[in-house]
Design a protein around this motif. Structure first.
Motif, short mmCIF file in Angstrom:
data_model
loop_
_atom_site.label_atom_id
_atom_site.label_comp_id
_atom_site.label_asym_id
_atom_site.label_seq_id
_atom_site.Cartn_x
_atom_site.Cartn_y
_atom_site.Cartn_z
N TYR A 38 10.81 7.66 54.11
CA TYR A 38 11.64 6.67 54.82
C TYR A 38 13.09 7.16 54.90
O TYR A 38 13.77 6.93 55.90
CB TYR A 38 11.55 5.30 54.13
N ARG A 39 13.55 7.82 53.85
CA ARG A 39 14.93 8.35 53.87
C ARG A 39 15.05 9.47 54.91
O ARG A 39 16.06 9.59 55.60
CB ARG A 39 15.31 8.87 52.47
N SER A 40 14.02 10.31 55.03
CA SER A 40 14.05 11.39 56.03
C SER A 40 14.08 10.81 57.44
O SER A 40 14.78 11.31 58.31
CB SER A 40 12.81 12.29 55.89
N VAL A 106 6.82 1.29 62.45
CA VAL A 106 7.26 2.48 61.70
C VAL A 106 6.32 2.70 60.52
O VAL A 106 5.84 3.81 60.27
CB VAL A 106 8.72 2.30 61.21
N ARG A 107 5.99 1.63 59.81
CA ARG A 107 5.12 1.74 58.63
C ARG A 107 3.74 2.23 59.04
O ARG A 107 3.13 3.02 58.33
CB ARG A 107 5.03 0.41 57.89
N ALA A 108 3.28 1.78 60.21
CA ALA A 108 1.95 2.21 60.68
C ALA A 108 1.96 3.71 60.95
O ALA A 108 1.02 4.42 60.58
CB ALA A 108 1.58 1.43 61.94
N GLY A 127 6.76 4.24 45.16
CA GLY A 127 7.32 3.57 46.34
C GLY A 127 7.42 2.08 46.16
O GLY A 127 7.76 1.58 45.09
N ARG A 128 7.11 1.36 47.26
CA ARG A 128 7.16 -0.11 47.23
C ARG A 128 5.78 -0.71 47.44
O ARG A 128 5.48 -1.79 46.94
CB ARG A 128 8.07 -0.64 48.35
N ASP A 129 4.97 -0.01 48.25
CA ASP A 129 3.66 -0.57 48.65
C ASP A 129 2.53 0.41 48.38
O ASP A 129 1.51 0.38 49.05
CB ASP A 129 3.68 -0.91 50.15
O1 DC Z 1 12.64 4.49 46.79
P1 DC Z 1 13.81 4.73 47.70
O2 DC Z 1 15.06 4.03 47.25
O3 DC Z 1 14.06 6.18 47.94
O4 DC Z 1 13.40 4.07 49.11
C1 DC Z 1 14.32 3.96 50.18
C2 DC Z 1 13.90 2.79 51.08
O5 DC Z 1 12.66 3.10 51.72
C3 DC Z 1 13.66 1.47 50.38
O6 DC Z 1 14.79 0.64 50.38
C4 DC Z 1 12.55 0.82 51.14
C5 DC Z 1 11.84 1.96 51.80
N1 DC Z 1 10.52 2.23 51.20
C6 DC Z 1 9.48 1.45 51.63
O7 DC Z 1 9.67 0.52 52.40
N2 DC Z 1 8.22 1.72 51.18
C7 DC Z 1 7.99 2.71 50.31
N3 DC Z 1 6.75 2.95 49.90
C8 DC Z 1 9.08 3.50 49.84
C9 DC Z 1 10.34 3.23 50.30
#
Ligand code: DC
Length: 219
Positions: A38-40, A106-108, A127-129
């Motif tokens: 996501y950062r890239s 974007v996520r898809a 990550g988050r999910d």
């Molecule tokens: O873990 P990070 O701080 O490097 O992630 C940056 C952003 O990317 C975070 O604020 C939300 C998104 N992210 C996400 O939505 N799902 C993920 N699996 C990882 C990151």
């Protein structure tokens, strides 16, 4: 037989990266830092001066992105063949990443890019999910968190070490804002999977957290 996965989800700055890298190294498994994808995307969009408010434009930037990862001792990320590793940790990158990560399209697009990391002998994914969506069939799921103040302190130290200027009050606010955005979004919000083990690292050392995760893996 499916390739084993350990997922480590949680808010920014909880120590997921350090813990996941250490666990992956100890087990000699592959490692996915999904936030760096996501950062890239954020960096690619900023460089192209693409409209960050347009979901379809962002999905197209994500589709076109040519990303390569070198997961050696230190993660190296190449975007269109150019090393962008040093640009990944900045607050601007993180905040734009959090914004574009809220778009379901974007996520898809990024889903398969993440699944491709599931290679033998196993994968540690942070990550988050990871546990709720991308690897919902993972054997071990961890939700790692810490208070916003503690996370801001850690981030401050990390940025200083990298020679990046930072302000602790501003960082705390940014972290709280990012948490809110990640938690409140409709698409794959930051939430612990029902079957995740919850670890609060506010008063634990990194080694204690690593050992807890390794103990789960051994079980
Ligand atoms: O873990 P990070 O701080 O490097 O992630 C940056 C952003 O990317 C975070 O604020 C939300 C998104 N992210 C996400 O939505 N799902 C993920 N699996 C990882 C990151």
């Amino acid at each position: 037989m499916s390739i084993p996965v350990i997922t480590i989800d949680g808010p920014s700055g909880a120590g997921k990266g350090t813990v996941s890298r250490a666990v992956a190294k100890k087990l000699a498994w592959n490692y996915l830092d999904s936030g760096s994808i996501y950062r890239s995307l954020a960096i690619s969009a900023l460089d192209k001066q693409a409209n960050l408010d347009d979901e379809q434009v962002m999905a197209q930037v994500a589709t076109d992105m040519d990303l390569a990862f070198d997961c050696g001792d230190e993660l190296t990320v190449l975007l269109e063949g150019v090393d962008i590793t040093h640009r990944l940790p900045t607050e601007e990158t993180g905040s734009v990443a959090s914004k574009v990560a809220a778009y379901p399209e974007v996520r898809a697009v990024l889903l398969q890019k993440q699944k491709d990391f599931r290679q033998l002998p196993g994968l540690v994914a942070d990550g988050r999910d990871m546990g709720t969506v991308v690897f919902s069939d993972a054997e071990i799921k961890v939700f790692l968190t810490a208070s916003a103040e503690e996370r801001a302190k850690r981030r401050f130290k990390q940025l200083k070490e990298k020679g990046i200027d930072a302000n602790i009050d501003k960082l705390t606010k940014e972290i709280q804002e990012r948490d809110r955005r990640d938690i409140d979004r409709k698409a794959a919000p930051l939430v612990a999977a029902d079957d995740a083990v919850y670890i609060d690292s506010s008063h634990l050392s990194i080694d204690e957290v690593i050992n807890q995760v390794l103990a789960l893996a051994e079980k």
